[in-house]
Design an enzyme around this catalytic site. Structure first.
Site, PDB file in Angstrom:
ATOM      1  N   ASN A  93      37.178 -42.790  -7.494  1.00  0.00           N
ATOM      2  CA  ASN A  93      36.244 -43.900  -7.274  1.00  0.00           C
ATOM      3  C   ASN A  93      35.604 -43.710  -5.900  1.00  0.00           C
ATOM      4  O   ASN A  93      36.221 -44.010  -4.885  1.00  0.00           O
ATOM      5  CB  ASN A  93      37.014 -45.229  -7.366  1.00  0.00           C
ATOM      6  N   TRP A  94      34.383 -43.219  -5.907  1.00  0.00           N
ATOM      7  CA  TRP A  94      33.707 -42.927  -4.626  1.00  0.00           C
ATOM      8  C   TRP A  94      33.149 -44.184  -3.968  1.00  0.00           C
ATOM      9  O   TRP A  94      32.660 -44.125  -2.848  1.00  0.00           O
ATOM     10  CB  TRP A  94      32.572 -41.919  -4.852  1.00  0.00           C
ATOM     11  N   LYS A  95      33.127 -45.299  -4.686  1.00  0.00           N
ATOM     12  CA  LYS A  95      32.552 -46.554  -4.155  1.00  0.00           C
ATOM     13  C   LYS A  95      31.134 -46.283  -3.643  1.00  0.00           C
ATOM     14  O   LYS A  95      30.414 -45.511  -4.278  1.00  0.00           O
ATOM     15  CB  LYS A  95      33.486 -47.138  -3.101  1.00  0.00           C
TER      16      LYS A  95
ATOM     17  N   HIS B  57      36.661 -54.357 -10.824  1.00  0.00           N
ATOM     18  CA  HIS B  57      37.264 -53.891  -9.577  1.00  0.00           C
ATOM     19  C   HIS B  57      37.311 -55.057  -8.582  1.00  0.00           C
ATOM     20  O   HIS B  57      36.387 -55.872  -8.527  1.00  0.00           O
ATOM     21  CB  HIS B  57      36.452 -52.715  -9.007  1.00  0.00           C
TER      22      HIS B  57
ATOM     23  N   GLU C 227      45.636 -52.449  -9.977  1.00  0.00           N
ATOM     24  CA  GLU C 227      45.266 -52.206  -8.586  1.00  0.00           C
ATOM     25  C   GLU C 227      45.569 -53.456  -7.757  1.00  0.00           C
ATOM     26  O   GLU C 227      44.712 -54.361  -7.660  1.00  0.00           O
ATOM     27  CB  GLU C 227      43.772 -51.903  -8.482  1.00  0.00           C
TER      28      GLU C 227
ATOM     29  N   GLY D 234      42.276 -49.834  -0.087  1.00  0.00           N
ATOM     30  CA  GLY D 234      41.326 -49.652   1.016  1.00  0.00           C
ATOM     31  C   GLY D 234      41.952 -49.535   2.389  1.00  0.00           C
ATOM     32  O   GLY D 234      43.178 -49.523   2.547  1.00  0.00           O
TER      33      GLY D 234
ATOM     34  N   SER E  69      45.517 -46.965  -2.415  1.00  0.00           N
ATOM     35  CA  SER E  69      46.066 -46.069  -1.387  1.00  0.00           C
ATOM     36  C   SER E  69      46.828 -44.875  -1.977  1.00  0.00           C
ATOM     37  O   SER E  69      47.888 -44.493  -1.465  1.00  0.00           O
ATOM     38  CB  SER E  69      46.964 -46.843  -0.408  1.00  0.00           C
TER      39      SER E  69
ATOM     40  N   GLY F 277      40.667 -43.834  -4.479  1.00  0.00           N
ATOM     41  CA  GLY F 277      39.492 -44.192  -3.676  1.00  0.00           C
ATOM     42  C   GLY F 277      39.292 -43.231  -2.518  1.00  0.00           C
ATOM     43  O   GLY F 277      38.779 -42.119  -2.692  1.00  0.00           O
TER      44      GLY F 277
END
Ligand code: PGA
Length: 263
Positions: A9-11, A97, A167, A173, A215, A236
């Site tokens: 997930n590159w956001k 998300h 999640e 994050g 994480s 992430g």
């Protein structure tokens, strides 16, 4: 043979298309020798087409979307529909998300998106997770209600196109307290399957993949897959560096080999 699915997930990263293409190329290289692992790259919408071209027809590495609009084609300025994503070669769409929920996405909004994604023939990666983990188990109720609302109208026959991503928000994050533990994840995954057995029956509840996200690093990925029995991982930050993501692929391959030997 155990199949391990990793979702990167590159956001809202990277800043430019050229960097996205370079990163995608690095991922593709990391999968050359993989036997057990396949990867979906959830890249920002504007990069989907070009990253898809970099990946080519590889079954092991394909594009995914980070969200979708809750509408069909028409007068909806700024919206991206599930059919548009499908026409670009997207197969999986992340929905619900916590970073979208923090911007106002409700459980009902998630439900409508799930419906659109499935109707277009794509796979749903449904994110659920609590903000805080209390000691009385109230967090499980949060997860249950997120699941049951989102999947309210989903027919049993569609369960093969569902992935549930656990999640916990506190584990996601840069501000994360820490990742969950493999044992903690395992407990929640059992609970998620129990909830899923309501609408989908016990058999489907056992086969719907339940993945862990929050994480994930090269250091803990292996234990979530082995001790935690995670079906897949949602990664992430560690997916923004080709080297660290390649290490996660190596961990997944190691777990794949071990699982095959111990069968
Ligand atoms: P993280 O993000 O790995 O950076 O914690 C995971 C996610 O939000 O999907």
């Amino acid at each position: 043979m155990r199949k391990i699915h990793l979702i990167a997930n590159w956001k809202a990263n990277p800043k430019e298309l050229s960097d996205a293409k370079r990163l995608a190329l690095g991922f593709k290289g990391g999968l050359m020798k993989a036997r057990f692992t396949d990867v979906a790259l959830a890249v920002p919408h504007p990069f989907l087409f070009s990253v898809g071209e970099v990946l080519g027809k590889s079954e092991r590495c394909r594009i995914a979307a980070q969200d979708v609009s809750p509408v069909n084609e028409g007068a909806h300025t700024g919206s991206v529909t599930a059919s548009m994503l499908k026409s670009l070669g997207v197969r999986e769409v992340i929905v619900g998300h916590s970073e979208r929920r923090a911007q106002g996405l409700t459980d009902e909004g998630v439900r409508i998106r799930v419906e659109k994604i499935l109707k277009s023939g794509l796979t749903v990666v449904l994110c659920v997770g609590e903000r805080e983990r209390d000691t009385h188990g109230a967090y499980l109720k949060t997860i249950e209600s997120q699941l049951l609302t989102a999947l309210k109208n989903v027919q049993k026959s569609k369960s093969g196109r569902l992935i549930v991503a656990y999640e916990p928000v506190w584990a996601i994050g840069e501000d994360a307290q820490s990742a969950d533990t493999p044992a903690g994840f395992r407990e929640v995954a059992i609970y998620i399957r129990k909830v899923l057995s309501g609408p989908f029956g016990p058999q489907a509840a056992l086969t719907i993949p339940v993945l862990y996200g929050g994480s994930v690093t090269p250091e803990n990925a292996g234990t979530f897959l082995s001790e935690g029995h995670a079906s897949c991982l949602l990664v992430g930050r560690a997916s923004l560096l080709a080297t660290s993501f390649r290490s996660i692929i190596e961990e997944a391959e190691r777990v794949g080999v071990t699982s095959t030997r111990t069968r």
